[in-house]
Design a protein around this motif. Structure first.
Motif, PDB file in Angstrom:
ATOM      1  N   PRO A  95       0.793  -1.230   0.000  1.00  0.00           N
ATOM      2  CA  PRO A  95       0.000   0.000   0.000  1.00  0.00           C
ATOM      3  C   PRO A  95       0.827   1.284   0.000  1.00  0.00           C
ATOM      4  CG  PRO A  95      -0.841  -1.555   1.620  1.00  0.00           C
ATOM      5  CD  PRO A  95       0.483  -2.083   1.165  1.00  0.00           C
ATOM      6  N   ILE A  96       2.124   1.195   0.276  1.00  0.00           N
ATOM      7  CA  ILE A  96       2.941   2.400   0.319  1.00  0.00           C
ATOM      8  C   ILE A  96       3.587   2.676  -1.036  1.00  0.00           C
ATOM      9  CG2 ILE A  96       4.760   3.613   1.557  1.00  0.00           C
ATOM     10  CD1 ILE A  96       2.317   2.725   3.232  1.00  0.00           C
ATOM     11  N   MET A  97       4.334   1.722  -1.573  1.00  0.00           N
ATOM     12  CA  MET A  97       5.047   1.911  -2.836  1.00  0.00           C
ATOM     13  C   MET A  97       4.339   1.253  -4.010  1.00  0.00           C
ATOM     14  SD  MET A  97       9.041   1.521  -1.672  1.00  0.00           S
ATOM     15  CE  MET A  97       9.589   2.007  -3.304  1.00  0.00           C
ATOM     16  N   GLY A  98       3.251   0.507  -3.740  1.00  0.00           N
ATOM     17  CA  GLY A  98       2.530  -0.166  -4.782  1.00  0.00           C
ATOM     18  C   GLY A  98       3.251  -1.435  -5.239  1.00  0.00           C
ATOM     19  N   PRO A  99       2.531  -2.273  -5.995  1.00  0.00           N
ATOM     20  CA  PRO A  99       1.124  -2.132  -6.376  1.00  0.00           C
ATOM     21  C   PRO A  99       0.178  -2.686  -5.295  1.00  0.00           C
ATOM     22  CG  PRO A  99       2.023  -4.099  -7.374  1.00  0.00           C
ATOM     23  CD  PRO A  99       3.155  -3.470  -6.599  1.00  0.00           C
ATOM     24  N   MET A 100      -1.113  -2.594  -5.579  1.00  0.00           N
ATOM     25  CA  MET A 100      -2.121  -3.176  -4.686  1.00  0.00           C
ATOM     26  C   MET A 100      -3.006  -4.100  -5.518  1.00  0.00           C
ATOM     27  SD  MET A 100      -3.101   0.122  -2.286  1.00  0.00           S
ATOM     28  CE  MET A 100      -4.326  -0.811  -1.356  1.00  0.00           C
ATOM     29  N   ASN A 101      -2.421  -5.229  -5.909  1.00  0.00           N
ATOM     30  CA  ASN A 101      -3.108  -6.142  -6.819  1.00  0.00           C
ATOM     31  C   ASN A 101      -3.743  -7.329  -6.108  1.00  0.00           C
ATOM     32  OD1 ASN A 101      -2.332  -4.557  -9.008  1.00  0.00           O
ATOM     33  ND2 ASN A 101      -0.417  -5.696  -9.300  1.00  0.00           N
ATOM     34  N   ASP A 102      -2.984  -7.978  -5.225  1.00  0.00           N
ATOM     35  CA  ASP A 102      -3.457  -9.235  -4.642  1.00  0.00           C
ATOM     36  C   ASP A 102      -3.108  -9.292  -3.160  1.00  0.00           C
ATOM     37  OD1 ASP A 102      -4.303 -11.768  -4.082  1.00  0.00           O
ATOM     38  OD2 ASP A 102      -2.796 -12.800  -5.305  1.00  0.00           O
ATOM     39  N   PRO A 103      -4.097  -9.067  -2.279  1.00  0.00           N
ATOM     40  CA  PRO A 103      -3.825  -9.102  -0.843  1.00  0.00           C
ATOM     41  C   PRO A 103      -3.983 -10.477  -0.213  1.00  0.00           C
ATOM     42  CG  PRO A 103      -6.058  -8.347  -1.190  1.00  0.00           C
ATOM     43  CD  PRO A 103      -5.482  -8.614  -2.561  1.00  0.00           C
ATOM     44  N   ASP A 104      -4.278 -11.502  -1.001  1.00  0.00           N
ATOM     45  CA  ASP A 104      -4.622 -12.809  -0.429  1.00  0.00           C
ATOM     46  C   ASP A 104      -3.456 -13.581   0.185  1.00  0.00           C
ATOM     47  OD1 ASP A 104      -7.332 -12.564  -0.862  1.00  0.00           O
ATOM     48  OD2 ASP A 104      -7.245 -13.447  -2.856  1.00  0.00           O
ATOM     49  N   GLU A 206       5.200   6.474   7.916  1.00  0.00           N
ATOM     50  CA  GLU A 206       6.199   6.799   6.904  1.00  0.00           C
ATOM     51  C   GLU A 206       5.696   7.673   5.768  1.00  0.00           C
ATOM     52  OE1 GLU A 206       7.086   3.677   3.836  1.00  0.00           O
ATOM     53  OE2 GLU A 206       6.449   2.369   5.467  1.00  0.00           O
ATOM     54  N   HIS A 207       4.411   7.662   5.464  1.00  0.00           N
ATOM     55  CA  HIS A 207       3.848   8.482   4.392  1.00  0.00           C
ATOM     56  C   HIS A 207       2.515   9.077   4.828  1.00  0.00           C
ATOM     57  CE1 HIS A 207       6.800   6.964   1.552  1.00  0.00           C
ATOM     58  NE2 HIS A 207       6.244   7.651   0.565  1.00  0.00           N
ATOM     59  N   LEU A 208       2.185  10.210   4.228  1.00  0.00           N
ATOM     60  CA  LEU A 208       0.839  10.753   4.352  1.00  0.00           C
ATOM     61  C   LEU A 208       0.010  10.372   3.129  1.00  0.00           C
ATOM     62  CD1 LEU A 208      -1.107  12.509   6.019  1.00  0.00           C
ATOM     63  CD2 LEU A 208      -0.276  14.494   4.717  1.00  0.00           C
ATOM     64  N   MET A 209       0.679  10.309   1.956  1.00  0.00           N
ATOM     65  CA  MET A 209       0.026   9.923   0.706  1.00  0.00           C
ATOM     66  C   MET A 209       0.418   8.485   0.380  1.00  0.00           C
ATOM     67  SD  MET A 209      -1.331  12.859   0.184  1.00  0.00           S
ATOM     68  CE  MET A 209      -1.042  14.595   0.574  1.00  0.00           C
ATOM     69  N   THR A 210      -0.561   7.619   0.196  1.00  0.00           N
ATOM     70  CA  THR A 210      -0.280   6.217  -0.087  1.00  0.00           C
ATOM     71  C   THR A 210      -1.091   5.743  -1.287  1.00  0.00           C
ATOM     72  OG1 THR A 210      -2.052   5.203   1.229  1.00  0.00           O
ATOM     73  CG2 THR A 210      -0.060   5.902   2.417  1.00  0.00           C
ATOM     74  N   TYR A 211      -0.820   4.508  -1.686  1.00  0.00           N
ATOM     75  CA  TYR A 211      -1.560   3.915  -2.801  1.00  0.00           C
ATOM     76  C   TYR A 211      -3.020   3.636  -2.452  1.00  0.00           C
ATOM     77  CZ  TYR A 211       2.080   3.180  -6.320  1.00  0.00           C
ATOM     78  OH  TYR A 211       3.023   3.353  -7.299  1.00  0.00           O
ATOM     79  N   ARG A 212      -3.392   3.814  -1.215  1.00  0.00           N
ATOM     80  CA  ARG A 212      -4.799   3.617  -0.842  1.00  0.00           C
ATOM     81  C   ARG A 212      -5.674   4.761  -1.347  1.00  0.00           C
ATOM     82  NH1 ARG A 212      -5.262  -0.690   2.682  1.00  0.00           N
ATOM     83  NH2 ARG A 212      -3.467  -1.168   3.998  1.00  0.00           N
ATOM     84  N   LEU A 213      -5.069   5.882  -1.726  1.00  0.00           N
ATOM     85  CA  LEU A 213      -5.830   6.981  -2.309  1.00  0.00           C
ATOM     86  C   LEU A 213      -6.367   6.552  -3.675  1.00  0.00           C
ATOM     87  CD1 LEU A 213      -3.460   9.977  -1.476  1.00  0.00           C
ATOM     88  CD2 LEU A 213      -5.624   9.428  -0.370  1.00  0.00           C
ATOM     89  N   PRO A 214      -7.469   7.159  -4.115  1.00  0.00           N
ATOM     90  CA  PRO A 214      -8.023   6.792  -5.430  1.00  0.00           C
ATOM     91  C   PRO A 214      -7.009   7.023  -6.550  1.00  0.00           C
ATOM     92  CG  PRO A 214      -9.570   8.138  -4.184  1.00  0.00           C
ATOM     93  CD  PRO A 214      -8.282   8.164  -3.421  1.00  0.00           C
ATOM     94  N   ARG A 215      -7.038   6.154  -7.543  1.00  0.00           N
ATOM     95  CA  ARG A 215      -6.173   6.321  -8.699  1.00  0.00           C
ATOM     96  C   ARG A 215      -6.616   7.540  -9.501  1.00  0.00           C
ATOM     97  NH1 ARG A 215      -5.185   0.238 -11.184  1.00  0.00           N
ATOM     98  NH2 ARG A 215      -4.153  -0.658  -9.331  1.00  0.00           N
ATOM     99  N   PRO A 216      -5.688   8.255 -10.147  1.00  0.00           N
ATOM    100  CA  PRO A 216      -4.236   8.036 -10.174  1.00  0.00           C
ATOM    101  C   PRO A 216      -3.493   8.759  -9.055  1.00  0.00           C
ATOM    102  CG  PRO A 216      -4.757   9.802 -11.676  1.00  0.00           C
ATOM    103  CD  PRO A 216      -6.066   9.368 -11.043  1.00  0.00           C
ATOM    104  N   PHE A 217      -4.238   9.329  -8.104  1.00  0.00           N
ATOM    105  CA  PHE A 217      -3.598  10.174  -7.098  1.00  0.00           C
ATOM    106  C   PHE A 217      -2.643   9.388  -6.204  1.00  0.00           C
ATOM    107  CE2 PHE A 217      -7.770  12.102  -8.030  1.00  0.00           C
ATOM    108  CZ  PHE A 217      -7.345  13.317  -8.538  1.00  0.00           C
TER     109      PHE A 217
END
Length: 346
Positions: A95-104, A206-217
């Motif tokens: 979730p920090i540096m990406g990607p967020m494809n498969d959490p299983d 470590e971050h305020l902005m992460t990959y959890r924000l809506p794409r492409p942000f």
């Protein structure tokens, strides 16, 4: 109007170059020429032990490793284990540096005996069904005279990032019993933990902005924050109350990419890695309040990641000397190495 805009832009650029120019030049734009291994006191191959999972090769993408000490009544170390947090699925879920494809896929905890050299996976007892396990930073309180140890671990689960609390029993060192999941709106991108008691700890965000924000942000803003190093992250002190709720207190604000954190043996100094600025911040700590006061900064020759104090209260810092090479390893599906890994001692 143009001149005002140009003046503001020039001022902002000058501030950026002053704060981050050295780190960007040396660790983003410059590829370091590093040997495979180096040890100032002799041949590195005589001083390093490689720990491997020879059976299933699940010991990879490991984020953190530390000592779990067993103490006698006089606080002398009578046995020492090494605990490791690893997530083989991290290339597909970060979730920090990406990607967020498969959490299983589940991550792992491992335990290594310094006495026998044996490596074993740690089973998770009482772990909630359907709850992801993507371990990152963690720490464990020492066991004294056979007592149980509390372990707190950062978990980047699919819905949100949490802190998992486990109990370790010296009589069954390969079993971690889950106690509870800690959540907070302040756990935006938790990374590293440094205990201050069996039920409290410092925690870096470590971050305020992460990959959890809506794409492409998410992917754009996270990368910008990593490279530009704005002072948007922090260190908090978290106390777990008897009813399972938490007290969250900001202990240090205005840090650029607050990564690893470690508390000195005497409990009076806290070290925090600032990855974007290639610095380690040292804070003086008031044990009665857990308040922190910035003491000094130390520049390191790489982007610092994890930090720890050894038995002599010497700080050991591990990091990445070339950020684009690290990103290339994260993004590729092939096994690879970052352009050198470095360690320093202070």
């Amino acid at each position: 109007m143009f001149y005002k805009f140009a003046a503001v832009l020039t001022t902002l650029l000058a501030i950026y170059v002053y704060r981050s120019g050295r780190a960007v030049f040396h660790h983003v734009l410059t590829v370091p020429d590093l040997p495979k291994g180096y040890f100032a006191g002799g041949d590195y191959r005589d001083h390093c032990v490689v720990i491997k999972d020879e059976k299933d090769d699940h010991l990879n993408h490991c984020e953190h490793m530390l000592f779990w000490d067993h103490l006698d009544k006089e606080d002398h170390v009578i046995n020492r284990f090494i605990l490791l947090s690893c997530d083989p699925g991290r290339r597909e879920w970060n979730p920090i540096m990406g990607p967020m494809n498969d959490p299983d896929p589940f991550g792992y905890l491992w335990i290594y005996s310094t006495e026998t050299g044996s490596l074993s996976p740690v089973s998770l007892a009482n772990y909630p069904e359907g709850h992801d396990f993507h371990p990152l930073g963690f720490d464990v309180y020492p066991s004294k005279a056979g007592a149980l140890s509390n372990l707190f671990l950062v978990n980047h689960a699919r819905e949100n990032s949490t802190i998992e609390q486990f109990v370790l029993d010296p009589a069954q060192p390969t079993v971690a019993t889950h106690v509870r999941t800690l959540t907070s709106s302040y756990f935006v991108a938790p990374n590293s933990i440094a205990p201050t008691s069996p039920t409290s700890f410092y925690l870096t965000n470590e971050h305020l902005m992460t990959y959890r924000l809506p794409r492409p942000f998410g992917n754009i803003l996270s990368t910008i924050e990593t490279i530009s190093g704005p002072p948007l992250t922090w260190v908090a002190h978290v106390t777990v109350l008897p009813d399972g709720s938490i007290e969250h207190k900001f202990a240090a604000l205005g840090i650029a990419f607050a990564n690893g954190v470690a508390l000195s043996r005497d409990g009076l100094q806290l070290a925090v890695a600032s990855s974007s600025l290639a610095k380690v911040h040292f804070y003086s700590r008031d044990p009665s309040t857990n308040d922190l006061t910035l003491d000094r900064d130390v520049i390191v020759p790489f982007g610092p990641d994890n930090v720890m104090y050894d038995d002599d209260d010497t700080l050991i810092v591990a990091g990445h000397p070339h950020f684009p090479s690290l990103v290339a390893v994260v993004e590729t599906n092939e096994d690879g190495e970052s352009e050198g890994w470095k360690n320093s001692r202070f």
